[in-house]
Design a protein around this motif. Structure first.
Motif, PDB file in Angstrom:
ATOM      1  N   ASN A  60       4.977 -11.501   4.967  1.00  0.00           N
ATOM      2  CA  ASN A  60       6.475 -11.701   5.194  1.00  0.00           C
ATOM      3  C   ASN A  60       6.040 -13.418   4.765  1.00  0.00           C
ATOM      4  O   ASN A  60       5.199 -13.517   5.277  1.00  0.00           O
ATOM      5  CB  ASN A  60       7.561 -11.507   5.971  1.00  0.00           C
ATOM      6  CG  ASN A  60       7.093 -11.396   6.928  1.00  0.00           C
ATOM      7  OD1 ASN A  60       6.970 -13.487   7.478  1.00  0.00           O
ATOM      8  ND2 ASN A  60       7.560 -11.415   7.430  1.00  0.00           N
ATOM      9  N   SER A  61       6.870 -14.542   4.354  1.00  0.00           N
ATOM     10  CA  SER A  61       6.713 -15.687   4.332  1.00  0.00           C
ATOM     11  C   SER A  61       7.034 -16.311   5.937  1.00  0.00           C
ATOM     12  O   SER A  61       6.434 -17.610   6.004  1.00  0.00           O
ATOM     13  CB  SER A  61       8.076 -16.786   3.545  1.00  0.00           C
ATOM     14  OG  SER A  61       9.109 -16.020   4.249  1.00  0.00           O
ATOM     15  N   GLN A  62       7.397 -15.397   6.911  1.00  0.00           N
ATOM     16  CA  GLN A  62       6.713 -16.085   8.159  1.00  0.00           C
ATOM     17  C   GLN A  62       5.322 -15.841   8.634  1.00  0.00           C
ATOM     18  O   GLN A  62       5.233 -16.648   9.767  1.00  0.00           O
ATOM     19  CB  GLN A  62       8.141 -15.480   9.621  1.00  0.00           C
ATOM     20  CG  GLN A  62       9.624 -15.906   8.802  1.00  0.00           C
ATOM     21  CD  GLN A  62      10.448 -14.673   9.434  1.00  0.00           C
ATOM     22  OE1 GLN A  62       9.860 -14.619   9.854  1.00  0.00           O
ATOM     23  NE2 GLN A  62      11.371 -14.660   9.278  1.00  0.00           N
ATOM     24  N   GLY A  63       4.711 -15.588   8.079  1.00  0.00           N
ATOM     25  CA  GLY A  63       3.261 -14.907   8.385  1.00  0.00           C
ATOM     26  C   GLY A  63       2.825 -14.194   8.931  1.00  0.00           C
ATOM     27  O   GLY A  63       1.689 -13.997   9.723  1.00  0.00           O
ATOM     28  N   GLN A  64       3.960 -12.831   9.451  1.00  0.00           N
ATOM     29  CA  GLN A  64       3.952 -11.895  10.099  1.00  0.00           C
ATOM     30  C   GLN A  64       3.111 -10.830   8.879  1.00  0.00           C
ATOM     31  O   GLN A  64       3.447 -10.267   7.856  1.00  0.00           O
ATOM     32  CB  GLN A  64       4.612 -11.175  10.929  1.00  0.00           C
ATOM     33  CG  GLN A  64       5.709 -12.270  11.699  1.00  0.00           C
ATOM     34  CD  GLN A  64       7.597 -11.922  11.659  1.00  0.00           C
ATOM     35  OE1 GLN A  64       8.024 -11.359  11.239  1.00  0.00           O
ATOM     36  NE2 GLN A  64       7.992 -11.546  13.388  1.00  0.00           N
ATOM     37  N   GLN A  65       2.194 -10.272   9.753  1.00  0.00           N
ATOM     38  CA  GLN A  65       1.400  -8.950   8.728  1.00  0.00           C
ATOM     39  C   GLN A  65       1.619  -7.338   9.847  1.00  0.00           C
ATOM     40  O   GLN A  65       1.474  -7.587  10.610  1.00  0.00           O
ATOM     41  CB  GLN A  65      -0.002  -9.379   9.139  1.00  0.00           C
ATOM     42  CG  GLN A  65      -0.544 -10.336   8.203  1.00  0.00           C
ATOM     43  CD  GLN A  65      -1.801 -10.377   7.634  1.00  0.00           C
ATOM     44  OE1 GLN A  65      -2.804  -9.548   8.064  1.00  0.00           O
ATOM     45  NE2 GLN A  65      -2.060 -11.065   7.331  1.00  0.00           N
ATOM     46  N   GLU A  66       1.872  -6.517   8.572  1.00  0.00           N
ATOM     47  CA  GLU A  66       3.025  -5.659   9.432  1.00  0.00           C
ATOM     48  C   GLU A  66       2.911  -4.246   8.548  1.00  0.00           C
ATOM     49  O   GLU A  66       2.200  -4.833   7.165  1.00  0.00           O
ATOM     50  CB  GLU A  66       4.220  -6.036   9.520  1.00  0.00           C
ATOM     51  CG  GLU A  66       4.749  -6.341  10.191  1.00  0.00           C
ATOM     52  CD  GLU A  66       6.228  -6.344  10.483  1.00  0.00           C
ATOM     53  OE1 GLU A  66       7.068  -5.279  10.027  1.00  0.00           O
ATOM     54  OE2 GLU A  66       7.012  -7.194  10.676  1.00  0.00           O
TER      55      GLU A  66
END
Length: 175
Positions: free
Chosen positions: A111-117
């Motif tokens: 996502n745009s916050q740099g979190q990869q899920e």
């Protein structure tokens, strides 16, 4: 009585060390072969970032994101507060000469916050969900992969990597 010394090659720990060295050397050789084939392919196709709707190619596989939907879930299956389900429709095609494995767990979303899920377990796409399997040469499959992401996030990127040992991955910007 004096104990007779055994030659080193007759000691059990010597053979354990030899076995470990052989296993490590074999793994290293396998890694080099994988790296060589990856770098040979990379010289043909350096592109690793794509847009939704473009055919993204990695090795013998081609992935196209055909559609992206967002959902607030159902009566019994809702996303966490402040989040929404992002349902990604993908088509995977085998363009090689040998079988190609596919699995929804080869995909992550950033996502745009740099979190990869990883994918989210949900029942909202139970009829269309992509499962795991193999495609024969020329084979093709379509399905959906669902992620839980912040509401209205406009910086979502689908990431595909079919090998946990490889750093090669595809990034597909979602619109």
């Amino acid at each position: 009585m004096e104990r007779e010394k055994k030659p080193i090659y007759k000691k059990w720990w010597f053979w354990v060390i030899i076995l470990i060295v052989i296993v490590i050397a074999s793994a290293g050789a396998s890694e080099v072969n994988t790296a060589d084939s990856t770098s040979a392919y990379a010289s043909k196709n350096e592109k690793t970032e794509y847009n939704q709707g473009e055919e993204a190619v990695l090795g013998n596989g081609a992935i196209t994101v055909t559609k992206v939907e967002k959902s607030q879930g159902s009566q019994f299956d809702k996303p966490k507060t402040g989040k929404e389900f992002v349902i990604v429709h993908v088509t995977i095609e085998n363009k090689g000469n040998s079988n190609l494995s596919y699995n929804p767990y080869y995909f992550k979303m950033q996502n745009s916050q740099g979190q990869q899920e990883s994918t989210t377990f949900t029942t909202i796409d139970k009829d269309t969900a992509l499962h795991s399997g193999e495609l024969i040469p020329g084979g093709k499959i379509s399905g959906t992969i669902t992620f839980e992401q912040p509401k209205e996030d406009i910086g979502l990127v689908l990431i595909y990597s079919d090998n946990i040992w490889s750093s090669k991955e595809l990034k597909i910007k979602l619109q």
